[in-house]
Design a protein around this motif. Structure first.
Motif, mmCIF file in Angstrom:
data_model
loop_
_atom_site.group_PDB
_atom_site.id
_atom_site.type_symbol
_atom_site.label_atom_id
_atom_site.label_comp_id
_atom_site.label_asym_id
_atom_site.label_seq_id
_atom_site.Cartn_x
_atom_site.Cartn_y
_atom_site.Cartn_z
ATOM 1 N N THR A 17 0.809 -1.357 -0.156
ATOM 2 C CA THR A 17 -0.168 0.097 -0.071
ATOM 3 C C THR A 17 0.847 1.254 0.049
ATOM 4 O O THR A 17 0.431 2.221 -0.737
ATOM 5 N N ALA A 18 1.612 1.293 0.746
ATOM 6 C CA ALA A 18 2.773 2.414 0.908
ATOM 7 C C ALA A 18 3.349 2.552 -0.557
ATOM 8 O O ALA A 18 3.771 3.758 -1.034
ATOM 9 N N LEU B 17 3.304 10.578 6.185
ATOM 10 C CA LEU B 17 2.056 9.651 6.308
ATOM 11 C C LEU B 17 2.317 8.156 5.680
ATOM 12 O O LEU B 17 1.924 7.235 5.966
ATOM 13 N N VAL B 18 2.909 8.081 4.577
ATOM 14 C CA VAL B 18 3.316 6.841 3.771
ATOM 15 C C VAL B 18 4.181 5.950 4.789
ATOM 16 O O VAL B 18 3.947 4.872 4.898
ATOM 17 N N ILE C 209 6.432 2.892 10.548
ATOM 18 C CA ILE C 209 7.708 3.803 10.761
ATOM 19 C C ILE C 209 7.393 5.182 11.017
ATOM 20 O O ILE C 209 6.643 5.879 10.335
ATOM 21 N N GLY C 210 8.008 5.994 12.152
ATOM 22 C CA GLY C 210 7.500 7.217 12.341
ATOM 23 C C GLY C 210 6.192 7.600 13.086
ATOM 24 O O GLY C 210 5.475 6.421 13.380
ATOM 25 N N ALA C 211 5.980 8.583 13.357
ATOM 26 C CA ALA C 211 4.550 8.811 14.174
ATOM 27 C C ALA C 211 4.250 10.220 13.539
ATOM 28 O O ALA C 211 3.794 11.252 14.152
ATOM 29 N N THR D 222 -3.335 14.542 11.260
ATOM 30 C CA THR D 222 -3.599 15.776 10.976
ATOM 31 C C THR D 222 -2.605 16.493 9.751
ATOM 32 O O THR D 222 -2.757 17.721 9.470
ATOM 33 N N ALA D 223 -1.588 15.724 9.459
ATOM 34 C CA ALA D 223 -0.699 16.107 8.406
ATOM 35 C C ALA D 223 -1.416 16.386 7.186
ATOM 36 O O ALA D 223 -0.855 16.898 6.108
ATOM 37 N N VAL D 224 -2.624 15.677 7.108
ATOM 38 C CA VAL D 224 -3.227 15.816 5.637
ATOM 39 C C VAL D 224 -3.735 17.180 5.268
ATOM 40 O O VAL D 224 -3.885 17.627 4.173
#
Length: 131
Positions: free
Chosen positions: A31-32, A86-87, A93-95, A99-101
């Motif tokens: 998906t990523a 987001l990907v 991985i990551g956080a 809200t980044a959208v």
């Protein structure tokens, strides 16, 4: 002033995206990879390709961990970083918060919507403008 390119600079981004999707494990990784392949602009970025793409057993694959460590050193703008964050969150991985959208343009928002549906195992939701 002319710019010279090396064979490493010249890449068929759609073909690379398809190779990454095909070599990805089903589920989150695929998906990523599909989201990056649909975006194309990030795979066209040499720094992203260098950090992400590795040849493993004769196949081009995505090494997500390598990308996370360089997310803030690639010279990406806020929108590119938000999308990539987001990907990376899709593969655990990551956080990057959802809200980044808010930083995404319409094209990348649509890519992310389709990716979220794929993650949920739902391919029946239609996207588009309401009439």
């Amino acid at each position: 002033m002319t710019t010279t390119t090396t064979p490493a600079d010249e890449v068929d981004v759609p073909a690379l995206g398809e190779l990454l999707v095909q070599s990805a494990q089903p589920g989150r990784d695929r998906t990523a990879a599909q989201a990056l392949a649909e975006d194309e602009t990030l795979l066209a970025h040499r720094g992203v390709r260098t950090a992400l793409v590795v040849k493993d057993g004769g196949r081009m694959t995505a090494r997500w961990e390598g990308l996370m460590g360089r997310l803030y050193t690639l010279g990406l703008d806020e929108q590119q970083r938000a999308f990539l964050g987001l990907v990376l969150s899709m593969v655990g991985i990551g956080a990057t918060p959802l809200t980044a959208v808010e930083s995404l343009d319409e094209r990348r928002l649509m890519i992310m919507q389709r990716a979220l549906c794929r993650l949920a195992g739902n391919d029946r939701i239609a996207f588009g403008t309401r009439q």
